[in-house]
Design an enzyme around this catalytic site. Sequence first.
Site, PDB file in Angstrom:
ATOM      1  CE1 TYR A   1      36.502  12.929  78.339  1.00 46.83           C
ATOM      2  CE2 TYR A   1      35.612  13.897  80.089  1.00 46.83           C
ATOM      3  CZ  TYR A   1      35.969  13.270  79.691  1.00 46.83           C
ATOM      4  OH  TYR A   1      37.406  11.975  80.426  1.00 46.83           O
TER       5      TYR A   1
ATOM      6  CE  LYS B   1      40.805   4.065  64.508  1.00 42.75           C
ATOM      7  NZ  LYS B   1      41.245   3.000  65.021  1.00 42.75           N
TER       8      LYS B   1
ATOM      9  CG  ASP C   1      44.097   1.485  66.677  1.00 41.98           C
ATOM     10  OD1 ASP C   1      44.219   2.389  66.085  1.00 41.98           O
ATOM     11  OD2 ASP C   1      43.268   0.669  65.867  1.00 41.98           O
TER      12      ASP C   1
HETATM   13  C1  IPM Z   1      40.112  12.377  84.876  1.00 42.45           C
HETATM   14  C2  IPM Z   1      38.826  11.696  85.467  1.00 42.45           C
HETATM   15  C3  IPM Z   1      37.445  12.913  85.129  1.00 42.45           C
HETATM   16  C4  IPM Z   1      37.731  12.500  83.919  1.00 42.45           C
HETATM   17  C5  IPM Z   1      36.068  12.291  85.677  1.00 42.45           C
HETATM   18  C6  IPM Z   1      36.319  12.287  86.907  1.00 42.45           C
HETATM   19  C7  IPM Z   1      35.258  12.671  85.557  1.00 42.45           C
HETATM   20  O1  IPM Z   1      38.538  10.203  84.835  1.00 42.45           O
HETATM   21  O2  IPM Z   1      40.653  13.474  85.350  1.00 42.45           O
HETATM   22  O3  IPM Z   1      40.759  11.320  84.161  1.00 42.45           O
HETATM   23  O4  IPM Z   1      37.405  12.130  83.003  1.00 42.45           O
HETATM   24  O5  IPM Z   1      38.505  13.328  82.705  1.00 42.45           O
END
Ligand code: IPM
Length: 355
Positions: free
Chosen positions: A135, A186, A218
């Site tokens: 992320y 994983k 998985d």
């Molecule tokens: C969550 C959501 C968010 C994430 C999005 C909206 C950015 O899916 O809180 O799970 O991916 O963390």
Amino acid sequence: MKIAILPGDGIGPEITKQAVKILDAFDLTKDIEYAPIGGSAFELHNDPLPASTLDLAKKADAILLGAVGDWKYDQLPREKRPEQGLLRIRQGLNLFANLRPAIMFPELTHASSLKASVVSGLDIMIIRELTGDIYFGQPRGISVNENNEREGVNTMRYAESEIERIAHVAFQTAQRRKQKLCSVDKANVLETTELWREIFTNIGKSYPDVKLSHMYVDNAAMQLIRDPKQFDVIATGNIFGDILSDQASMLTGSIGMLPSASLDANNKGMYEPSHGSAPDIAGKDTANPLATILSLAMMFKYTFKDEAKYLLIENAVRQVLQDGYRTQDIFSTDTKLIGCEQMGDLVVDRLEGSL
Ligand code: IPM
Ligand code: MG
């Protein structure tokens, strides 16, 4: 006790409003302050996380968030999109520990798409690392490569210290529950998660009372559907946790029931339903506010250490479900269909009955 309320987009305003009714029942609305986030903040300030919102969130003891996002913003440059507001506030407040409980209310056993015998009594806690992994990893982006074609890049990365701190949260959570922790990775393919597994194993030595197991992601996805009750606490990285927590939510009947807490090292937290902003039903008074109301309950438990209020809210929700009231996502023909506002009012009513 300062609480920042960030209603956000879509159904966010209507569901947070129901949680504020609960705060009002406890006479705790004096110190709440509102700020925009996501698409609504972009409209007002051209930024999905304006500095004023981040400042307010930093000053607050706890934050209640509705939801962010709307398809109408999908064409904006990435940094202007609503989701960036959410990711930046998580990172800006160092909310690295995301707790997503999947609890089956007995009244909703038949709302699950799985057999009642597989899901009845289900009580799982997913602990998702929230400020690292693919992320946030650099480098990232879309560029033209040496073959003159476009190429997308994201980077999965975790530093030891990031894994260590989430491991401690996971082991301590397991200590307070059934002393069983499954770490999901994983490691057979990805070095990042090979390190994850090694660190969980090492830290596990200082929690000899907790039984640690490891599972590939998985297989975990498969086991969650096959036999979810084998799990108690699951700990995993940001991207795997995103996916597995949505999956776990459906075991309990509806994602509209699932609360979450995102905590920093001092248990300051942001509390939000695990579901999204559902723009297709926004403003129609059909959304389920229970995930948000249960998120507020978690705020009392984890940030304010007020287990009594947590239980009061949870019991009020149970009573309303026992009395047969349902929003459309959990409705079945033998129950009573109500809207978002009425669901909020009924929870307040049952809560006031036990105050
Ligand atoms: C969550 C959501 C968010 C994430 C999005 C909206 C950015 O899916 O809180 O799970 O991916 O963390
Ligand atoms: Mg998600």
